[in-house]
Design a protein around this motif. Structure first.
Motif, PDB file in Angstrom:
ATOM      1  N   TYR A 135       0.830  -1.215   0.000  1.00  0.00           N
ATOM      2  CA  TYR A 135       0.000   0.000   0.000  1.00  0.00           C
ATOM      3  C   TYR A 135       0.860   1.259   0.000  1.00  0.00           C
ATOM      4  O   TYR A 135       0.555   2.225  -0.698  1.00  0.00           O
ATOM      5  CB  TYR A 135      -0.955   0.004   1.190  1.00  0.00           C
ATOM      6  CG  TYR A 135      -2.159  -0.882   0.958  1.00  0.00           C
ATOM      7  CD1 TYR A 135      -2.995  -0.683  -0.139  1.00  0.00           C
ATOM      8  CD2 TYR A 135      -2.463  -1.923   1.818  1.00  0.00           C
ATOM      9  CE1 TYR A 135      -4.082  -1.494  -0.377  1.00  0.00           C
ATOM     10  CE2 TYR A 135      -3.562  -2.749   1.597  1.00  0.00           C
ATOM     11  CZ  TYR A 135      -4.374  -2.525   0.489  1.00  0.00           C
ATOM     12  OH  TYR A 135      -5.452  -3.330   0.247  1.00  0.00           O
ATOM     13  N   LEU A 136       1.937   1.234   0.790  1.00  0.00           N
ATOM     14  CA  LEU A 136       2.792   2.425   0.832  1.00  0.00           C
ATOM     15  C   LEU A 136       3.486   2.662  -0.512  1.00  0.00           C
ATOM     16  O   LEU A 136       3.824   3.793  -0.840  1.00  0.00           O
ATOM     17  CB  LEU A 136       3.834   2.289   1.949  1.00  0.00           C
ATOM     18  CG  LEU A 136       3.294   2.513   3.363  1.00  0.00           C
ATOM     19  CD1 LEU A 136       4.373   2.226   4.394  1.00  0.00           C
ATOM     20  CD2 LEU A 136       2.778   3.945   3.550  1.00  0.00           C
ATOM     21  N   TYR A 137       3.677   1.598  -1.275  1.00  0.00           N
ATOM     22  CA  TYR A 137       4.304   1.720  -2.598  1.00  0.00           C
ATOM     23  C   TYR A 137       3.411   2.526  -3.540  1.00  0.00           C
ATOM     24  O   TYR A 137       3.893   3.250  -4.400  1.00  0.00           O
ATOM     25  CB  TYR A 137       4.531   0.314  -3.173  1.00  0.00           C
ATOM     26  CG  TYR A 137       5.382   0.257  -4.417  1.00  0.00           C
ATOM     27  CD1 TYR A 137       6.762   0.144  -4.316  1.00  0.00           C
ATOM     28  CD2 TYR A 137       4.813   0.310  -5.682  1.00  0.00           C
ATOM     29  CE1 TYR A 137       7.554   0.085  -5.450  1.00  0.00           C
ATOM     30  CE2 TYR A 137       5.597   0.261  -6.828  1.00  0.00           C
ATOM     31  CZ  TYR A 137       6.967   0.149  -6.705  1.00  0.00           C
ATOM     32  OH  TYR A 137       7.753   0.094  -7.825  1.00  0.00           O
ATOM     33  N   THR A 138       2.086   2.366  -3.351  1.00  0.00           N
ATOM     34  CA  THR A 138       1.146   3.001  -4.297  1.00  0.00           C
ATOM     35  C   THR A 138       0.786   4.433  -3.910  1.00  0.00           C
ATOM     36  O   THR A 138       0.157   5.133  -4.698  1.00  0.00           O
ATOM     37  CB  THR A 138      -0.160   2.190  -4.402  1.00  0.00           C
ATOM     38  OG1 THR A 138      -0.788   2.176  -3.123  1.00  0.00           O
ATOM     39  CG2 THR A 138       0.087   0.779  -4.848  1.00  0.00           C
ATOM     40  N   ILE A 139       1.108   4.836  -2.685  1.00  0.00           N
ATOM     41  CA  ILE A 139       0.794   6.214  -2.271  1.00  0.00           C
ATOM     42  C   ILE A 139       2.063   6.940  -1.832  1.00  0.00           C
ATOM     43  O   ILE A 139       3.060   6.288  -1.501  1.00  0.00           O
ATOM     44  CB  ILE A 139      -0.263   6.251  -1.128  1.00  0.00           C
ATOM     45  CG1 ILE A 139       0.173   5.390   0.057  1.00  0.00           C
ATOM     46  CG2 ILE A 139      -1.626   5.830  -1.607  1.00  0.00           C
ATOM     47  CD1 ILE A 139      -0.817   5.329   1.192  1.00  0.00           C
ATOM     48  N   GLU A 140       2.002   8.250  -1.821  1.00  0.00           N
ATOM     49  CA  GLU A 140       3.200   9.016  -1.453  1.00  0.00           C
ATOM     50  C   GLU A 140       3.447   8.919   0.049  1.00  0.00           C
ATOM     51  O   GLU A 140       4.550   8.604   0.488  1.00  0.00           O
ATOM     52  CB  GLU A 140       3.005  10.472  -1.882  1.00  0.00           C
ATOM     53  CG  GLU A 140       4.280  11.281  -1.846  1.00  0.00           C
ATOM     54  CD  GLU A 140       4.024  12.730  -2.222  1.00  0.00           C
ATOM     55  OE1 GLU A 140       3.410  12.967  -3.268  1.00  0.00           O
ATOM     56  OE2 GLU A 140       4.428  13.603  -1.443  1.00  0.00           O
ATOM     57  N   SER A 141       2.417   9.182   0.837  1.00  0.00           N
ATOM     58  CA  SER A 141       2.528   9.054   2.292  1.00  0.00           C
ATOM     59  C   SER A 141       1.124   8.937   2.880  1.00  0.00           C
ATOM     60  O   SER A 141       0.143   9.301   2.228  1.00  0.00           O
ATOM     61  CB  SER A 141       3.241  10.273   2.891  1.00  0.00           C
ATOM     62  OG  SER A 141       2.489  11.435   2.654  1.00  0.00           O
ATOM     63  N   ALA A 142       1.055   8.411   4.081  1.00  0.00           N
ATOM     64  CA  ALA A 142      -0.254   8.265   4.735  1.00  0.00           C
ATOM     65  C   ALA A 142      -0.060   8.379   6.231  1.00  0.00           C
ATOM     66  O   ALA A 142       1.041   8.123   6.736  1.00  0.00           O
ATOM     67  CB  ALA A 142      -0.872   6.916   4.403  1.00  0.00           C
ATOM     68  N   ASP A 143      -1.128   8.762   6.928  1.00  0.00           N
ATOM     69  CA  ASP A 143      -0.992   8.765   8.383  1.00  0.00           C
ATOM     70  C   ASP A 143      -1.339   7.374   8.917  1.00  0.00           C
ATOM     71  O   ASP A 143      -1.769   6.480   8.181  1.00  0.00           O
ATOM     72  CB  ASP A 143      -1.804   9.901   9.025  1.00  0.00           C
ATOM     73  CG  ASP A 143      -3.306   9.712   8.939  1.00  0.00           C
ATOM     74  OD1 ASP A 143      -3.744   8.713   8.355  1.00  0.00           O
ATOM     75  OD2 ASP A 143      -4.039  10.575   9.450  1.00  0.00           O
ATOM     76  N   PHE A 197      -5.014   6.089   8.394  1.00  0.00           N
ATOM     77  CA  PHE A 197      -5.339   5.705   7.019  1.00  0.00           C
ATOM     78  C   PHE A 197      -4.761   4.326   6.700  1.00  0.00           C
ATOM     79  O   PHE A 197      -5.429   3.478   6.107  1.00  0.00           O
ATOM     80  CB  PHE A 197      -4.808   6.746   6.031  1.00  0.00           C
ATOM     81  CG  PHE A 197      -5.262   6.514   4.619  1.00  0.00           C
ATOM     82  CD1 PHE A 197      -6.535   6.887   4.215  1.00  0.00           C
ATOM     83  CD2 PHE A 197      -4.435   5.902   3.692  1.00  0.00           C
ATOM     84  CE1 PHE A 197      -6.970   6.665   2.922  1.00  0.00           C
ATOM     85  CE2 PHE A 197      -4.868   5.678   2.393  1.00  0.00           C
ATOM     86  CZ  PHE A 197      -6.134   6.058   2.003  1.00  0.00           C
ATOM     87  N   MET A 234       2.974  10.337  10.315  1.00  0.00           N
ATOM     88  CA  MET A 234       2.962  10.192   8.844  1.00  0.00           C
ATOM     89  C   MET A 234       4.013   9.153   8.450  1.00  0.00           C
ATOM     90  O   MET A 234       5.123   9.158   8.970  1.00  0.00           O
ATOM     91  CB  MET A 234       3.268  11.515   8.150  1.00  0.00           C
ATOM     92  CG  MET A 234       2.151  12.541   8.186  1.00  0.00           C
ATOM     93  SD  MET A 234       0.578  12.003   7.497  1.00  0.00           S
ATOM     94  CE  MET A 234       0.899  12.075   5.743  1.00  0.00           C
TER      95      MET A 234
END
Lengths: 110, 216
Positions: A32-40, A43, A82
């Protein structure tokens, strides 16, 4: 040789798999982290369906391995975490995918 | 867990959770189309200029309410995330923006068209292509736009929304031109269905996602 065992080349690839990433919860987090820039943290918890404690424990491990960066901030006086994948984590996940694909391709058909 | 690792599916799931899980977008969209359905009635009552002003004011209130609800309802429950801007995603965004602009232009053109009293717009006695050609094109673009969104983000209800709005708008125009119905009730029905689906979704969202109380 039983039909469910990969050929010799596939067997060697199987031994080369990154076992740290291969753990299902960690693999899910990194994917999941590969597909988004950053997340808290919240999320990521919703996205993976992991419990608070479980996610926290796995995040500590992948942070220690250098695969993710965890930045603790304060938003409206509340702690806010984050998380983002590091370049090392990105390379490791890409290599893991390629190895897995080779292993799966080497598996004999039914 | 499945051994098949689809990054595209993971990305779509993240987009859905971030933008469409809470039902607020559905409520906003449905409300806008309900508002558009009564637009011809209020235009006759208030006049074109005042009506447009009122419409824009209500739109601004709806959008402000949507942003506020996102901040107080969704963010504490599902958190925040930033998406990547890869080349493929930029192209997708450009296509979406182009389609949004086409749709908005069509809506604005409809809103600004003032009926000519000396030559009332009517479909009686004229060919249906001549009368409804533009509206059919708008319906096709609307259905196409929503279908594209449904396909790109894996949100199946968008297919339904496209048909509800596209066909609803076309039917409303036809009823107005051929039978003189100023209240665009097919569009209103579509809008109300979308609002109701959004309300069901937000109820489920509130039940499913409690606000977390701890932070590691």
């Amino acid at each position: 040789m039983p039909s469910s065992v990969p050929n010799q080349e596939g067997s060697q690839e199987l031994l080369d798999i990154d076992r740290f990433i291969h753990e299902p919860a960690r693999l899910m987090i990194l994917t999941y982290l590969y597909t988004i820039e950053s997340a808290d943290f919240v999320f990521l918890m919703r996205l993976t369906g992991l419990t608070w404690g479980n996610l926290s424990s796995h995040l500590s491990k992948v942070e220690q391995a250098g695969y993710v960066e965890i930045e603790k901030q304060f938003a409206n006086k509340k702690p806010h975490t984050m998380i983002r994948l590091t370049q090392q984590g990105r390379v490791a996940l890409r290599a893991y995918r390629q190895t897995m694909q080779r292993v799966l391709n080497a598996l004999p058909d039914e | 867990m499945s051994q098949h690792i689809s990054l595209e599916q993971a990305r779509r799931k993240a987009i859905r959770l971030l933008n469409y899980e809470d039902g607020l977008w559905d409520i906003l969209l449905g409300s806008i189309f309900v508002l558009l359905s009564i637009y011809p009635v209020t235009r006759n009552l208030l006049g074109p200029a005042l009506n447009l002003l009122l419409f824009l004011a209500i739109m601004a209130i709806l959008i402000a309410g949507f942003s506020y609800a996102r901040r107080v309802i969704s963010v504490p429950r599902i958190g925040i995330a930033k998406m990547h801007s890869t080349r493929e995603q930029i192209v997708t965004r450009v296509i979406l923006i182009a389609l949004v602009l086409i749709t908005v232009t069509a809506v604005v053109a409809t809103l600004l068209s003032v009926p000519n009293a000396s030559e009332p717009r009517t479909g009686v006695g004229r060919g249906w292509i001549d009368v409804l050609g533009v509206d059919i094109a708008v319906a096709v673009v609307t259905i196409g736009f929503f279908s594209l969104m449904a396909y790109l983000f894996g949100i199946t209800r968008m297919y339904l929304y496209g048909w509800l709005i596209g066909v609803g708008n076309l039917a409303s125009t036809a009823l107005d031109l051929y039978m003189g119905y100023q209240f665009h009730f097919p569009l209103a029905i579509g809008g109300v269905i979308i609002v109701l689906l959004g309300a069901i979704r937000i109820t489920r969202f509130l039940r499913q996602y409690a606000i977390p109380t701890e932070e590691p």
